[in-house]
Write a protein that holds these residues in place. Structure first.
Motif, PDB file in Angstrom:
ATOM      1  N   SER A 642       0.851  -1.189   0.000  1.00 29.03           N
ATOM      2  CA  SER A 642       0.000   0.000   0.000  1.00 29.03           C
ATOM      3  C   SER A 642       0.885   1.237   0.000  1.00 29.03           C
ATOM      4  O   SER A 642       2.087   1.168   0.240  1.00 29.03           O
ATOM      5  N   GLY A 643       0.267   2.364  -0.254  1.00 32.94           N
ATOM      6  CA  GLY A 643       0.992   3.629  -0.260  1.00 32.94           C
ATOM      7  C   GLY A 643       1.201   4.164  -1.659  1.00 32.94           C
ATOM      8  O   GLY A 643       0.796   3.565  -2.671  1.00 32.94           O
ATOM      9  N   ALA A 688       3.737   6.685  -8.389  1.00 37.35           N
ATOM     10  CA  ALA A 688       3.469   5.256  -8.270  1.00 37.35           C
ATOM     11  C   ALA A 688       2.433   5.043  -7.177  1.00 37.35           C
ATOM     12  O   ALA A 688       2.446   5.744  -6.157  1.00 37.35           O
ATOM     13  N   TRP A 689       1.545   4.086  -7.391  1.00 37.23           N
ATOM     14  CA  TRP A 689       0.514   3.741  -6.415  1.00 37.23           C
ATOM     15  C   TRP A 689       0.465   2.235  -6.254  1.00 37.23           C
ATOM     16  O   TRP A 689       0.558   1.490  -7.237  1.00 37.23           O
ATOM     17  N   MET A 690       0.322   1.786  -5.005  1.00 41.40           N
ATOM     18  CA  MET A 690       0.188   0.364  -4.710  1.00 41.40           C
ATOM     19  C   MET A 690      -1.195   0.111  -4.117  1.00 41.40           C
ATOM     20  O   MET A 690      -1.589   0.789  -3.153  1.00 41.40           O
ATOM     21  N   ARG A 702       2.211   3.076 -12.374  1.00 47.86           N
ATOM     22  CA  ARG A 702       3.292   4.061 -12.333  1.00 47.86           C
ATOM     23  C   ARG A 702       3.265   4.922 -13.600  1.00 47.86           C
ATOM     24  O   ARG A 702       2.800   4.468 -14.652  1.00 47.86           O
ATOM     25  N   PHE A 703       3.775   6.126 -13.471  1.00 49.25           N
ATOM     26  CA  PHE A 703       3.960   6.967 -14.650  1.00 49.25           C
ATOM     27  C   PHE A 703       5.239   7.769 -14.488  1.00 49.25           C
ATOM     28  O   PHE A 703       5.700   8.035 -13.376  1.00 49.25           O
TER      29      PHE A 703
END
Length: 846
Positions: A642-643, A688-690, A702-703
């Motif tokens: 997460s995060g 980035a996202w989890m 991610r980008f």
């Protein structure tokens, strides 16, 4: 006469009792009389002092340990016969190491007795093997049972090994396997053990039948049976599920576990009274000679579907009913789900439950119990009964298990301070910060609150286990027509102040949390790169502000050093240094940090036309300032569940051409003069996202975006620092200051203009699943979709006109080597796409 008769009766009862208990203590006995021929009366034991203890048959054991296990010491007062002796025999017998245990009285001297402990050791293992197993299974079975030459062969050892062998075959679907151990002794009494394995046939489920279900379909219920399914079930699924679906097999323990899962699913849908009425298993005909088939029938009772109606609270004074209702996140009319109710009260991983609300405000002794107060038709009323308790303050904070890292290095990362109100959020945040250090084994970092309800305080102990904070990078690869080797040393817990302390070199001074990195890369003939950097993460020791310095020197040529005077020789050298200062912020929140840096590069070019035809000979200088604003809330530095991470970075040089007063449009101006001081500005964005989907499966998105501009159109884009897109992102052999952006499924640097681009974008979606998470290694597999492009000028930028790819990969994290990855990608566009394998080090593909 009566007295004598009674004594005889008592002796007969005692004798019968001893005979009845003999099987329980076979092989363990006290020899009455012993070597000295002494006789003891069981009805009138006498007290003696142990004058000495000797041993027989204990040649392979430390007699001090035998004596300690027996619990007998010279000088002890014992009764003969008595419980002390029988207890000593029982203690030795329990070790499972002996076939026979005796304690004899060898001599009496008045009230002093001399004892001898006589042992007969069980046989030891010489070798072992298997019958009835296939080629290749032998090694796997040996790894399972882990028997070694010299082991004492006990019944427990044989039984445990037999069960492990059975478990190995049961997991493969041979649920009717039998294993029989046999042993033969050689002339020295050592045993050869053979495990005779009869695998039987694989047992598969021909059909899984559900009965009694009207509200939930057979297919849905079968899908909830995670480990038990029939041979036809994958045919009912879509292709992508078929690929990952496990094969059919019948394992009774897994079957029972899956039945619990079916009931849990019903409960989550509101069927609180659902249960398994019974299950039946019977043989079915099989078309395959090496298989047995079963039919399995599961009868369910669904019951009625219930819904939440009124949810009330009692005992709450700190928070209003409305606040608690928002935290509970259950509305009137929702299907009754007891698990969801308990989760949103106590255990929600997102930290948005009622318990978090109280515990983040110091109410460590808080309790909440949901009670069904009314059940009418299909509706249930719930009363949440709350005992708030009093707020707990932190009394002491300590750390256990750190053998290398200094206490102060750990304590300064913590968000729990003596005197603060207890906060579960602060506890979890402190654990996250300790993980970010990468000094400790991830699974070992455990914050342990030790509450004292009497005083209303809590002590917090952070338990850690030192991991390998340093990594060694030994890397070799072939690229750009050359073999390149790298050796590097990354010390993440270094200590400068202990450099001159001889005792601190074990093997290197460590414990102060500083970072020292040394790297060297070469192909032996035409290329080398050396670099060093040092980071002090807490400059001044009071705030989370770091200072980093680095120096490096790179050299690249075509290897024709012996033809330096010829027109075909070319080379490029870069010598650089930099310093940066970063600081953790408290606003907008304390996951943000800001960084400032100054760097200088000096370029020396000789007939080097790989950058552009504008500048091939001479020297250039690059003095730039960088600024970064970033936020990182990943819950783990290795496998994050997460995060998010967001950052914006800017790099600028002074606008020399605008300040010099020179005419850079003059065609007579030399390239050396034009690029003596390189000028540009750049902006890089990344995010980035989890998202934890289910279990440990994580969706990572991610980008990245970058844009490089110039001040003076007469000069145009600087020849250094341009963007190159495509491939694995490894740039250790590239010397011209370029930024290498990975995009799997394509050749390295193949998706950019020949001399690099000024703008790029890249988008990535990954699905990750860990397969090993331990102190020794973390391994996960992934599937990805990726797209990106690179343009020569911002006017050509089309953000959604991308080169696309998809593929699979695996990541391996080893404490000594860091993160290593292998990916296969397929590029769908362009001439350099297609099937490509990529090797990555660290985060080079991110």
């Amino acid at each position: 006469m009566m007295k004598t008769a009674m004594q005889q009766t008592i002796r007969l009862i005692l004798l019968a009792t001893v005979l009845l208990m003999a099987p329980l203590t076979a092989g363990a006995q006290t020899v009455v009389g012993g070597d000295g021929g002494y006789d003891f009366d069981y009805l009138t034991p006498k007290t003696y002092e142990i004058g000495g203890i000797s041993f027989e048959g204990a040649d392979n054991f430390d007699t001090r340990v035998v004596q300690l296990v027996a619990g007998l010491q010279v000088g002890d007062r014992i009764k003969l016969p008595g419980d002390k002796i029988s207890g000593a025999i029982e203690n030795l017998w329990k070790q499972g190491m002996f076939e026979d245990v005796q304690i004899r009285v060898t001599r009496l001297q008045g009230n002093i007795a001399f004892l001898k402990i006589v042992l007969k050791e069980r046989p030891r293992l010489d070798k072992f093997g298997f019958t009835g197993v296939k080629k290749g299974e032998d090694k796997k079975l040996r790894e399972q049972i882990k028997m070694v030459t010299g082991d004492v062969v006990t019944e427990n050892l044989l039984r445990t090994s037999t069960n492990k062998i059975k478990g190995y075959y049961i997991d493969k679907g041979f649920t009717r396997v039998s294993v029989t151990p046999t042993s033969t002794a050689d002339s020295n009494g050592r045993l050869t053990v053979v495990f005779n394995v009869k695998r039987g046939k694989k047992v598969k489920i021909d059909s899984l039948i559900f009965d009694g279900n009207s509200e939930v379909s057979d297919l849905t219920l079968a899908g909830k049976m995670q480990k038990t399914r029939d041979v036809n079930f994958p045919k009912k699924l879509r292709f992508w599920k078929k690929v990952f679906w496990k094969k059919s097999r019948y394992v009774e323990s897994d079957f029972k576990e899956d039945l619990d899962g079916v009931v849990a699913y019903y409960n989550e849908q509101g069927y609180r009274d659902a249960r398994i009425v019974n299950d039946t298993v019977w043989d079915a005909p099989s078309k395959k000679a090496d298989q047995e088939r079963l039919k399995v029938k599961v009868k369910v009772h669904e019951g009625n579907k219930f819904y939440f109606r009124n949810i009330t609270f009692s005992g709450n004074t700190v928070y209003s009913d409305e606040t608690l209702r928002r935290a509970l996140r259950i509305s009137k009319g929702d299907p009754y789900n007891k698990l969801l109710l308990e989760t949103n009260m106590q255990y929600n991983p997102s930290g948005t439950d009622i318990s978090s609300l109280y515990m983040d405000n110091g109410y460590l002794f808080f309790k909440a119990v949901p009670v069904e107060i009314a059940v009418e038709n299909d509706s249930i009323d719930i009363e949440v009964r709350i005992v708030e308790g009093k707020q707990a303050r932190i009394r002491n904070v300590s750390v256990e298990g750190n053998t290398i890292t200094n206490d102060k290095i750990i304590m300064r990362e913590l968000y729990t301070r003596p005197g603060d109100l207890f906060s579960r959020d602060a506890l979890l945040r402190s654990r996250r910060e300790l993980l970010q250090l990468k000094f400790f084994k991830e699974e070992s970092v455990i914050p342990e609150p030790r509450p004292d309800p009497t005083s209303g305080t809590v002590d917090i102990v952070y338990k850690v286990e030192e991991g390998n904070a340093s990594t060694i990078n030994l890397q070799g690869g072939y690229g750009a027509g050359m073999f390149v080797g790298t050796i590097g040393l990354q010390l993440n817990n270094f200590s400068v102040r202990n450099i001159f302390k001889k005792d601190a070199w074990v093997p290197l001074p460590a414990g102060d949390g500083q970072k020292l990195s040394l790297n060297a890369t070469t192909n032996g003939s035409s290329y080398y790169s050396i670099s060093a950097s040092f980071t002090e993460p807490w400059l001044g020791g009071r705030r989370a502000q770091s200072l980093t310095g680095q120096v490096y020197h790179n050299f690249m040529s075509n290897g024709l050093w012996y033809k330096k005077e010829s027109a075909s020789y070319y080379s490029l050298q870069i010598t650089g240094a930099g310093v940066s200062f970063s600081k953790r912020l408290k606003w907008p929140d304390d996951y943000f940090f800001v960084s400032h840096g100054i760097s200088y590069k000096h370029y020396m070019l000789e007939n080097y036309n790989n950058l552009s035809s504008l500048f091939t000979d001479g020297s250039a200088n690059d003095l730039s300032y960088s600024f970064t604003l970033a936020r990182n809330s990943f819950d783990s530095p290795i496998y994050a569940r997460s995060g998010s991470e967001l950052s914006v970075s800017a790099f600028v040089t002074p606008p020399y051409s605008l300040l010099s007063g020179k005419d850079y449009g003059d065609p007579s101006m030399s390239a050396q003069e034009r690029f003596r001081w390189v000028e540009y500005y750049k902006v890089n964005l990344r995010g980035a996202w989890m998202l934890n989907l289910v279990g440990d499966m994580v969706l990572s998105t991610r980008f990245r975006f970058g844009w490089m501009g110039y001040y003076n159109s007469d000069i145009g884009l600087a020849p250094f620092g341009r963007y190159f897109l495509g491939g694995d992102g490894l740039s250790s052999w590239v010397l011209d200051g370029r930024e290498v952006i990975p995009l799997r499924g394509y050749e390295n640097n193949s998706l950019s203009p020949m001399t690099g681009g000024s703008v790029f974008d890249r988008f990535t979606i990954e699905l990750r699943q860990p397969i090993v998470e331990s102190a020794n290694a973390t391994i996960w597999v992934l599937g990805f979709l990726e797209g990106g492009n690179c343009w020569e000028d911002l006017s050509q930028f089309q953000p959604f006109k991308m080169y696309n790819s998809a593929g699979l990969g695996v990541r391996l994290y080893l404490p000594m080597l860091g993160l290593i990855g292998i990916d296969w990608g397929y590029g769908f566009d362009g001439t350099t796409g297609g099937s490509q394998f990529h090797f990555s080090i660290g985060q080079s593909l991110d």
